[in-house]
Design an enzyme around this catalytic site. Sequence first.
Site, PDB file in Angstrom:
ATOM      1  N   ASP A  71      -0.941  11.598  -9.817  1.00 46.11           N
ATOM      2  CA  ASP A  71      -1.916  10.851  -9.017  1.00 46.11           C
ATOM      3  C   ASP A  71      -2.916  11.819  -8.392  1.00 46.11           C
ATOM      4  OD1 ASP A  71       0.150  11.820  -7.486  1.00 46.11           O
ATOM      5  OD2 ASP A  71       0.732   9.892  -6.645  1.00 46.11           O
ATOM      6  N   GLU A 130      -2.812   5.911  -3.226  1.00 46.97           N
ATOM      7  CA  GLU A 130      -2.625   5.542  -1.813  1.00 46.97           C
ATOM      8  C   GLU A 130      -3.304   4.211  -1.491  1.00 46.97           C
ATOM      9  OE1 GLU A 130      -0.661   7.134   0.033  1.00 46.97           O
ATOM     10  OE2 GLU A 130      -0.557   9.191  -0.708  1.00 46.97           O
TER      11      GLU A 130
END
Length: 377
Positions: A71, A130
Amino acid sequence: MSRSQLETLIQVRRELHQIPEPGFQEWKTQQFLLDYLRTLPNRLQIKTWKTGILVKIPGTQPQKCIAYRADMDGLPITEQTTYPFRSRHEGYMHACGHDIHMTIALGLISHFAHQPLRDDLLFLFQPAEEGPGGAQPMLNSEPFKEWKPDMIFALHIAPEYPVGTIATKPGILFANTSECFIDLTGTSGHAARPHLANDMAIAASQLVMQLQTIVSRNVDPIDSAIITIGKMSVGTKQNIIAGQARLEGTIRTLSMETMHRVKARIEQLVQGIEQGFACQATIDWGANYCQVDNDEALTRAFMDWVEAETPYTLITCREAMTGEDFGYFLREIPGFMFWLGVDTPYGLHHPKIEPQEEAISVAVDVMSRYLTKLGQA
Ligand SMILES: [Zn+2]
Ligand SMILES: [Zn+2]
């Protein structure tokens, strides 16, 4: 990995650390990664998708495609580390280790660019973990569908374990999560004339307390769930009865069924508040992440292999109530996620977190050997 290879990767990590960007705005990060990838042998096939990148290393005689996902996004946190290479983006920080996750992926790509496997390898740089969540849209994107892998793996840094520790478990590793925004609308009025108004401070307070009964009375005690209302805003001034209230919270569960049950109960209680206080209520479930459900057989085989074939410490951990959008990949493709020890006293999302960079070489070593085992067996 040699000391100089590790030092190169540590330098990469420090450069990524200085440019944290919010979800789907990781343009500088993407450019940095693309520049790095261009220095590698040109057998790499590269596609971009929004701010993300897909890198394929074609196998020599491919029978399957094995994927690794990193990520990319940072967090809206003002960094308080002692690093000389602190964030240059005011108010943003790589406080969840995604700079390290990307660096590990680059280390693996560098390794396999020079020595491809029999099978295809796919590396995913995924934006917006996130929030608002990049995994699901990336999974549904054309570039991903064209290169859809047969297995997928990922890791996350773990502050609480020493460097050289790998922790995971078969089955559920991360919870289902959902945001929850509830708006209540009544009638404001003079503080001294309550009979002419409809007070949403009272209604919201009642609702917060009622929501706490869901976990204690509607969820199997052997199961687990969390309802946290982290923010509550009502009214405008101390001598005005509040006509508006807003509750902002998050829900965590260890199964989809429990998530559905909890949401159904929240809806019922909110309807009760609407009737009981003659107000209007709306619920917005915001962003939802599905559970990270590690494939039983693959995870057990990996854990046995780590114990038998590597010098690292394997821990069978418990599930965590945090969320990870990697779960969307695992819903369609077998694989697993594991924790990588980085030994720091500060937790994930803490402004002082300083992960030990030596963990990068542990991860590159473990994953390069494990992918080799899978990809040329
Ligand atoms: Zn995070
Ligand atoms: Zn993270």
